[in-house]
Design an enzyme around this catalytic site. Structure first.
Site, PDB file in Angstrom:
ATOM      1  CB  THR A 135      -0.794  -0.055   1.357  1.00  0.00           C
ATOM      2  OG1 THR A 135      -1.403   1.374   1.491  1.00  0.00           O
ATOM      3  CG2 THR A 135      -0.165  -0.344   2.498  1.00  0.00           C
ATOM      4  CG  ASP A 136      -1.155   4.904  -1.047  1.00  0.00           C
ATOM      5  OD1 ASP A 136      -1.820   4.457  -0.258  1.00  0.00           O
ATOM      6  OD2 ASP A 136      -1.775   6.039  -1.615  1.00  0.00           O
ATOM      7  CD  GLU A 137      -3.670   3.248   4.323  1.00  0.00           C
ATOM      8  OE1 GLU A 137      -3.634   3.022   5.239  1.00  0.00           O
ATOM      9  OE2 GLU A 137      -4.555   2.834   3.476  1.00  0.00           O
ATOM     10  CE1 TYR A 160      -3.276  -2.938   5.491  1.00  0.00           C
ATOM     11  CE2 TYR A 160      -3.242  -0.422   4.983  1.00  0.00           C
ATOM     12  CZ  TYR A 160      -3.493  -1.846   4.697  1.00  0.00           C
ATOM     13  OH  TYR A 160      -3.385  -2.167   3.289  1.00  0.00           O
ATOM     14  CE  LYS A 164      -0.007  -4.637   2.806  1.00  0.00           C
ATOM     15  NZ  LYS A 164      -0.420  -6.275   2.287  1.00  0.00           N
ATOM     16  CG  ASN A 189      -7.440   4.782  -0.449  1.00  0.00           C
ATOM     17  OD1 ASN A 189      -6.274   5.206  -0.316  1.00  0.00           O
ATOM     18  ND2 ASN A 189      -8.448   4.455   0.346  1.00  0.00           N
TER      19      ASN A 189
END
Ligand code: NAD
Ligand code: TYD
Length: 358
Positions: A135-137, A160, A164, A189
């Protein structure tokens, strides 16, 4: 070229769309879907493909080393596309333990299985690939300007995204230390068919259909870059087939919107397609309710996807307007899918479908 692909988490939102894409577009690939069927796993999403000759479903946990070892051997897996994860930020805030177990220990267990089969066994095959879907998060939160590139330092801020980020580091470590043929994708997203209604877009569609409140966290000004799930799945296939080993590729939709814009658009689309069904006669925007903000809520994510464009020639096909039109139409045409999720009956389907066979 023919492949035997282990897809983990193939009964989740993106995984199910990915399994579909492979079975439709890669007739010489065999697809093994390994999924634990947590609350997020839904066999209904692949029901019509259950008997497909190139497809096998295995219910199991990516933390189960013995199961993974036997699957790798029995099926001669040469490609892993790893989706299985706990994926919802809000759940990671209230219950992080399962995120640590599945996202970190599970990824580690999968890496060990691939290493054993591909490297330690002496059967080295140059075509093996381990693609980790991330994810970009992991990059943290942006202010009003700027984009995440593959060089942006990791700065995860929720349990989260920290889990990741940790799994990304492990995957990269297996490349540098052992030479495991890995690839990583970090995407923004996703939205589209088969998404569990805990995430913003399906939640708003479901509540909007039922005339329930539409919760917007904080001031609604948080920005996400929305990527249509089919575009994402096509990008993953491109990276599996053409990506450079050891590299990470950012995947984005070039569709930045703030949450309030997204919720208002969905309200207007439902009003237009269904008419005003609210007893008050008011438009669905009247259901919007500003609620307490998420703890540590990342303000803005935005992806610079130039690398995958320039190296692999991938760009998204869908604008947000096109993707959201397809998405809303899908949810309206497939209300039985959503009803079974809401009443919980989707979780009984495993016993009905596979109980006698496994
Ligand atoms: P999802 O929550 O819809 O599905 C996750 C799937 O993994 C479910 O089918 C679940 O049963 C399975 N699973 C969970 N724990 C497991 C375990 N221990 N063993 C085997 N299976 C297990 O997730 P999603 O939205 O489809 O996301 C897929 C991947 O993409 C995740 O790795 C996520 O971090 C990543 N991602 C998602 C988004 C997004 O917008 N949805 C964005 C960026 C990255
Ligand atoms: P979400 O779909 O949970 O994805 P992520 O947290 O991974 O970005 O949330 C998208 C955005 O929408 C995020 O800024 C949080 C916000 N949000 C709401 O405002 N209301 C909601 O009910 C939900 C689920 C999310």
């Amino acid at each position: 070229m023919a492949k035997t692909v282990l897809v983990t988490g193939g009964c989740g939102f993106i995984g199910a769309n990915f399994v579909r894409l492979l079975l439709e577009t890669r007739p010489d690939w065999r697809v093994i879907n390994l999924d634990k069927l947590t609350y997020a796993g839904n066999l209904h999403s692949l029901a019509d493909l259950a008997e497909h000759p190139n497809y096998r479903f295995v219910r199991g946990d990516i933390c189960d080393q013995a199961l993974l070892d036997s699957l790798f051997q029995e099926e001669r897996i040469d490609t892993v596309v790893h989706f299985a994860a706990e994926s919802h930020v809000d759940r990671s805030i209230t219950g992080p333990a399962e995120f640590i177990r599945t996202n970190i220990t599970g990824t580690f267990t999968l890496l060990e299985a691939a290493k054993k089969q591909w490297l330690d066994s002496g059967n080295k095959d140059e075509n093996c690939r381990f693609l980790h879907v991330s994810t970009d998060e992991v990059y943290g939160s942006l202010g009003a300007t700027g984009f995440f590139t593959e060089q942006t330092p990791y700065d995860p801020r929720s349990p989260y995204s920290a889990s990741k980020a940790s799994s990304d580091h492990l995957v990269r470590a297996y490349f540098h230390t052992y030479g495991l043929p890995i690839l990583i994708t970090n995407c923004s997203n996703n939205y589209g068919p088969y998404q569990f209604p805990e995430k913003l877009i399906p939640l708003v569609l479901n509540n909007g259909l039922q005339g329930k409140e539409l919760p917007v966290y904080g001031d609604g000004g948080n920005v996400r870059d929305w990527l249509y799930v089919q575009d994402h799945c096509e990008a993953i296939v491109r990276v599996v087939e053409q990506g450079r080993l050891g590299e990470a590729y950012n995947i984005g939709g070039h569709n930045e919107k703030n949450n309030l814009q997204v919720v208002e658009l969905l309200c207007d689309m439902l009003d237009e397609k269904l008419g005003l069904l609210l007893p008050s006669g008011e438009p669905r925007r009247s259901l919007i309710t500003f609620v307490k903000d998420r703890l540590g809520h990342d303000r803005r994510y935005a992806i610079d996807a130039d690398k995958i464009d320039q190296e692999l020639g991938w760009t998204p096909k869908y604008t947000f307007e096109q993707g959201i039109e397809k998405t809303v139409t899908w949810y309206l045409d497939n209300q039985a899918w959503m009803d079974a999720v809401i009443d919980g009956s989707y979780q009984q389907y495993y016993a009905e479908m596979y109980g006698k066979k496994l």
